[in-house]
Structures are given as structure tokens and as C-alpha cells.
Motif scaffolding. Structure first.
Motif, short mmCIF file in Angstrom:
data_model
loop_
_atom_site.label_atom_id
_atom_site.label_comp_id
_atom_site.label_asym_id
_atom_site.label_seq_id
_atom_site.Cartn_x
_atom_site.Cartn_y
_atom_site.Cartn_z
N ALA A 25 4.01 10.18 10.02
CA ALA A 25 2.40 10.06 10.33
C ALA A 25 1.90 8.63 10.54
N ALA A 26 2.69 7.74 10.33
CA ALA A 26 2.59 6.36 10.71
C ALA A 26 1.44 6.19 11.99
N ASP A 27 0.39 5.45 11.69
CA ASP A 27 -0.57 5.67 12.83
C ASP A 27 -0.16 4.80 13.96
N ALA A 30 -6.75 -4.37 4.97
CA ALA A 30 -6.97 -5.68 4.64
C ALA A 30 -5.59 -6.17 3.82
N ARG A 31 -4.75 -5.11 3.54
CA ARG A 31 -3.59 -5.32 2.93
C ARG A 31 -2.48 -4.72 3.68
N ALA A 32 -2.50 -3.68 4.50
CA ALA A 32 -1.41 -2.84 4.99
C ALA A 32 -1.14 -3.95 6.38
N THR A 60 0.80 -1.23 0.04
CA THR A 60 -0.02 -0.05 -0.02
C THR A 60 0.89 1.22 0.02
N ASP A 61 2.11 1.02 0.59
CA ASP A 61 3.07 2.30 0.20
C ASP A 61 3.91 2.16 -0.92
N LEU A 62 4.41 0.93 -1.00
CA LEU A 62 5.47 0.59 -1.99
C LEU A 62 4.92 0.78 -3.44
N VAL A 63 3.66 0.44 -3.84
CA VAL A 63 3.04 0.55 -5.07
C VAL A 63 2.95 1.91 -5.62
N GLY A 72 -9.47 7.69 5.44
CA GLY A 72 -9.42 6.84 4.39
C GLY A 72 -8.67 7.17 3.44
N THR A 73 -8.29 8.51 3.09
CA THR A 73 -7.42 8.80 2.01
C THR A 73 -6.60 9.54 2.41
N ASP A 74 -6.29 10.15 3.52
CA ASP A 74 -5.34 11.10 3.95
C ASP A 74 -4.41 10.78 5.22
N LEU A 75 -3.23 10.89 5.31
CA LEU A 75 -2.77 10.41 6.55
C LEU A 75 -2.96 11.27 7.52
N ALA A 76 -2.45 11.13 8.82
CA ALA A 76 -3.12 11.84 9.91
C ALA A 76 -2.13 13.34 10.07
N ILE A 132 5.74 0.70 10.20
CA ILE A 132 7.05 1.16 10.66
C ILE A 132 8.15 1.15 9.59
N CYS A 133 8.24 0.36 8.94
CA CYS A 133 9.41 0.11 7.82
C CYS A 133 9.27 1.38 6.98
N ASN A 134 8.13 1.84 6.59
CA ASN A 134 8.12 2.98 5.50
C ASN A 134 8.67 4.22 6.18
C1 LIG Z 1 -5.12 5.40 0.44
C2 LIG Z 1 -4.24 5.09 1.26
C3 LIG Z 1 -4.47 5.34 2.65
C4 LIG Z 1 -3.57 5.32 3.62
N1 LIG Z 1 -3.88 5.69 5.15
C5 LIG Z 1 -2.85 5.51 6.00
C6 LIG Z 1 -3.38 6.11 7.36
O1 LIG Z 1 -4.31 6.39 7.53
N2 LIG Z 1 -2.29 5.65 8.43
C7 LIG Z 1 -1.15 5.26 8.11
O2 LIG Z 1 -0.25 4.98 9.14
N3 LIG Z 1 -0.77 4.55 6.97
C8 LIG Z 1 -1.81 4.94 5.81
N4 LIG Z 1 -1.39 4.73 4.67
C9 LIG Z 1 -0.20 4.15 4.40
C10 LIG Z 1 0.11 2.39 4.49
O3 LIG Z 1 -1.06 1.78 4.04
C11 LIG Z 1 0.64 1.87 5.74
O4 LIG Z 1 2.00 2.56 6.06
C12 LIG Z 1 0.97 0.32 5.73
O5 LIG Z 1 0.86 -0.01 6.95
C13 LIG Z 1 2.04 0.04 4.95
O6 LIG Z 1 2.07 -1.35 5.03
P1 LIG Z 1 2.32 -2.25 3.72
O7 LIG Z 1 2.40 -3.79 4.24
O8 LIG Z 1 1.36 -2.03 2.68
O9 LIG Z 1 3.67 -2.04 3.14
P2 LIG Z 1 4.41 -2.05 1.89
O10 LIG Z 1 3.82 -1.00 0.99
O11 LIG Z 1 4.55 -3.40 1.38
O12 LIG Z 1 5.97 -1.60 2.39
C14 LIG Z 1 6.16 -0.39 2.92
C15 LIG Z 1 7.67 -0.29 3.04
O13 LIG Z 1 8.01 -1.05 4.08
C16 LIG Z 1 8.91 -2.03 3.50
N5 LIG Z 1 8.87 -3.16 4.25
C17 LIG Z 1 7.52 -3.73 4.24
N6 LIG Z 1 7.67 -4.82 4.97
C18 LIG Z 1 8.90 -5.14 5.31
C19 LIG Z 1 9.72 -6.11 6.43
N7 LIG Z 1 8.91 -6.88 6.71
N8 LIG Z 1 11.03 -5.82 6.60
C20 LIG Z 1 11.47 -4.56 6.04
N9 LIG Z 1 10.85 -3.71 5.22
C21 LIG Z 1 9.51 -3.93 5.00
C22 LIG Z 1 8.87 -1.97 2.03
O14 LIG Z 1 10.03 -2.30 1.39
C23 LIG Z 1 8.39 -0.53 1.67
O15 LIG Z 1 9.69 0.28 1.74
C24 LIG Z 1 -2.37 4.68 3.53
C25 LIG Z 1 -1.90 4.22 2.26
C26 LIG Z 1 -2.95 4.39 1.34
C27 LIG Z 1 -2.73 4.29 -0.18
#
Ligand SMILES: Cc1cc2nc3c(=O)[nH]c(=O)nc-3n(C[C@H](O)[C@H](O)[C@H](O)COP(=O)(O)OP(=O)(O)OC[C@H]3O[C@@H](n4cnc5c(N)ncnc54)[C@H](O)[C@@H]3O)c2cc1C
Length: 288
Positions: free
Chosen positions: A121-123, A107-109, A33-36, A190-194, A115-117
Motif C-alpha cells: 500500500a506504499a503511496d 515531516a518524518r517519513a 514512522t514504520d520501524l518504531v 492520516g491514520t490508515d493506509l490506502a 519503498i524499503c518497508n
Molecule cells: C500514522 C501513520 C500513517 C501512515 N500513513 C501512510 C500513508 O498514508 N501512506 C504510506 O505510504 N505510508 C504511510 N505510513 C507508513 C510510513 O509513514 C511510510 O512508509 C514512510 O515513508 C516510511 O518512511 P520512514 O523514513 O519513516 O521509514 P522507517 O520507519 O525509518 O523505515 C521503514 C523501513 O525501511 C527501512 N529503511 C529505511 N530507510 C532505509 C534505507 N535508506 N535503506 C534501506 N532500508 C531503509 C527500515 O529499516 C525499515 O525497515 C504511515 C505510518 C503511520 C505511523
């Protein structure tokens, strides 16, 4: 999106070997959800994307043992929200996971991806700080464990080396009553970070911990050991000055599109007071 190789290793050792081979030119894929978005916007242009979802050690699981609740790296927000042990021992983490994005995002994040991202603003960062979470990291030399406070470094940065990945996040289960609560402010859910993320934890010894993010380069943890903030017999108005002092690490950026520094600082106090009151209520209820 640029072209890149795609690998789906079936063992932890194979994933680490790929990281060794490609170093900073590799990116790990969990929920994506972040990487793509980063790939699509050309913010990162890796030679290889390594999908972690086939690695058995990282498969979704929340396991209690030896006084620790361990959440594996592929566990998604929706599973964290629904988990009874998380709700019972770490309610602020359940609350934070429950406001990440939308139903589809949750369901995906993954928690590990959050925290790796390295987003300020990570919740989930503030609750993990308040609960003294430990990040389990695998690399060529084996496993090491890092307090989450040392793991989080700054915008887009963590303490992970290029050849390491996170396998799990461990939460020490409190051995006595503990009150905690999460609060956040966002423009569009749903669409914006905090614009502000904040977690408060209160122990029966009177120690109050506050962690807050989105108001500086990373989420910070501060502690009050005076007992005054945690005292249920002192009104919130009489705690205002002490509470204000807890936000000395907040340096909101003037360039942010989400909110002005003045608004963020004012709301930090409001959310801090709300989270403190809820944390005390929960502690009192647990002790009773
Ligand atoms: C529409 C939308 C809304 C969002 N809203 C929020 C929100 O309200 N609050 C919030 O905090 N975030 C939000 N996000 C951001 C995101 O969904 C979260 O940060 C999510 O938890 C990222 O997890 P992921 O599994 O999808 O990570 P990925 O996208 O797969 O990876 C994110 C980063 O972490 C690294 N990584 C992943 N797993 C590992 C691992 N096991 N070891 C080392 N590195 C790793 C990847 O290489 C990449 O750099 C939103 C994103 C979108 C697209």
C-alpha cells in the motif's frame, strides 16, 4: 519494545560495516514512522538499530543533474511535496507524497523508507514505477543501481541484501511533454493506509502506463502501447474495456479488513479512469 543497541554512524562505510557485522539482526532507522511501530509491536526484534540521519551522503537533498532528479535517502515527504522540480516533472509523485499520513508523518517519513518497508500500500510506489525510478544501493562491493520494478519484491520484501542500504532514488527527467496523475482511496486519511493506490502516465507517443497497489502482494506496472487509452478524442466510456484489461494483475485479498475484493476492483476502474483523464489533460496542456 525489546532492548537493542543503537548506532549512529557518521559515514556510509561505517553503516555498511555495521550491516556486514549484524546482517539480518540489524534494522535501519530513517524517519522511524514504520520501524518504531514494528519495534513496539515486537514484529521485529533486532540486535541493533542503525540510525541513518548522521550520514552526509544521505542528508536531505533533491538535486538535478545529467537529466536526472536525485532524491537522497533522508529526504522526507514534506520536502518532496514542496520541491519545484518534483512538482514540474513528476507531479504524481508530489501528489502521492502529499497524502502520506498526516502533516507530522510527512515531516518524518522518507521516500526511501516508503519503498524499503515493502508495503503493497506504499503511496509512492506507483508513481516511482510509472516514472521508471532507479534505486541507488550501497553495499560492501560499492554502489549498484536497480530499476524500482526489480527493487520491489513483495509484502515486506525488497531486493536489498542484508548488508545493503538505499542511498538515493533517481528519476529520469522526461525529455518531452508527459502527463501524469495520482489517485488513491483510503478509509481514514492520516491514520490508515490506502485501499487503492494508482498512478497513470501518458506520453505524446500514445503509450499509457498504469501502476497500482494495495490490490495484490506488491504494486504492479502495466503498459498500453495501442495509443487508444491516451487518445484525447476518444471518450472515457469507450475506453472502459481496454482500461479494465489493464487491471488483470489485481488480486485483492479476501482477508483484508480495509475493503472487499469486489469493491476494490470496482474502485480501481473508477480511479483508473480519473487518473487517465487528468494525465491526458496535463499532457494536452503541456503540448499546447
Ligand atoms: C500514522 C501513520 C500513517 C501512515 N500513513 C501512510 C500513508 O498514508 N501512506 C504510506 O505510504 N505510508 C504511510 N505510513 C507508513 C510510513 O509513514 C511510510 O512508509 C514512510 O515513508 C516510511 O518512511 P520512514 O523514513 O519513516 O521509514 P522507517 O520507519 O525509518 O523505515 C521503514 C523501513 O525501511 C527501512 N529503511 C529505511 N530507510 C532505509 C534505507 N535508506 N535503506 C534501506 N532500508 C531503509 C527500515 O529499516 C525499515 O525497515 C504511515 C505510518 C503511520 C505511523
Amino acid at each position: 519494545m525489546n532492548r537493542f543497541e543503537y548506532a549512529r554512524p557518521e559515514t556510509l562505510a561505517a553503516a555498511v560495516a555495521l550491516l556486514e557485522e549484524y546482517g539480518s539482526e540489524a534494522r535501519l532507522l530513517a524517519g522511524g514512522t514504520d520501524l518504531v511501530i514494528e519495534l513496539r509491536n515486537h514484529w521485529v526484534e533486532p540486535k541493533i538499530v542503525i540510525d541513518l540521519k548522521r550520514i552526509p551522503e544521505l542528508a536531505p537533498a533533491i538535486v538535478e543533474g545529467n537529466g536526472i532528479l536525485s532524491i537522497t535517502a533522508s529526504t522526507v515527504m514534506a520536502d518532496i511535496v514542496a520541491n519545484e522540480q518534483v512538482q514540474r516533472y513528476f507531479p504524481a509523485l508530489a501528489e502521492a507524497a502529499d497524502v502520506v499520513g498526516s502533516v507530522q508523518i510527512r515531516a518524518r517519513a522518507t521516500l526511501a523508507g516508503n519503498i524499503c518497508n515493502g508495503s503493497p500500500a506504499a503511496d509512492c510506489a506507483p508513481p516511482l514505477l510509472v516514472y521508471d525510478a532507479v534505486v541507488v544501493v550501497a553495499g560492501p562491493a560499492g554502489i549498484r543501481r536497480l530499476p524500482v520494478d526489480d527493487f520491489i519484491v513483495g509484502p515486506g520484501k525488497t531486493a536489498l541484501a542484508d548488508n545493503e542500504l538505499v542511498t538515493a532514488i533517481e528519476l529520469p527527467i522526461p525529455d518531452r511533454a508527459y502527463g501524469s496523475a495520482y489517485q488513491r482511496l483510503t478509509r481514514r486519511r492520516g491514520t490508515d493506509l490506502a485501499s487503492i493506490t494508482l498512478c497513470c502516465g501518458v506520453g505524446p507517443d500514445g503509450v499509457t502506463r498504469l501502476a497500482y497497489g494495495s490490490v495484490g502482494p506488491r504494486a504492479f506496472l502495466v503498459t498500453d502501447e495501442s495509443g487508444a487509452l491516451a487518445d484525447p478524442n476518444i471518450g472515457i466510456e469507450d475506453k472502459a474495456e481496454l482500461l479494465d484489461g489493464m487491471f488483470h494483475l489485481a488480486t485483492p485479498s479476501i482477508r483484508s479488513m480495509r475493503a472487499s475484493p469486489a469493491y476494490r476492483l470496482a474502485m480501481l476502474r473508477v480511479l483508473g479512469a480519473r487518473a487517465l483523464e487528468t494525465a491526458i489533460e496535463r499532457l494536452v496542456k503541456e503540448v499546447a
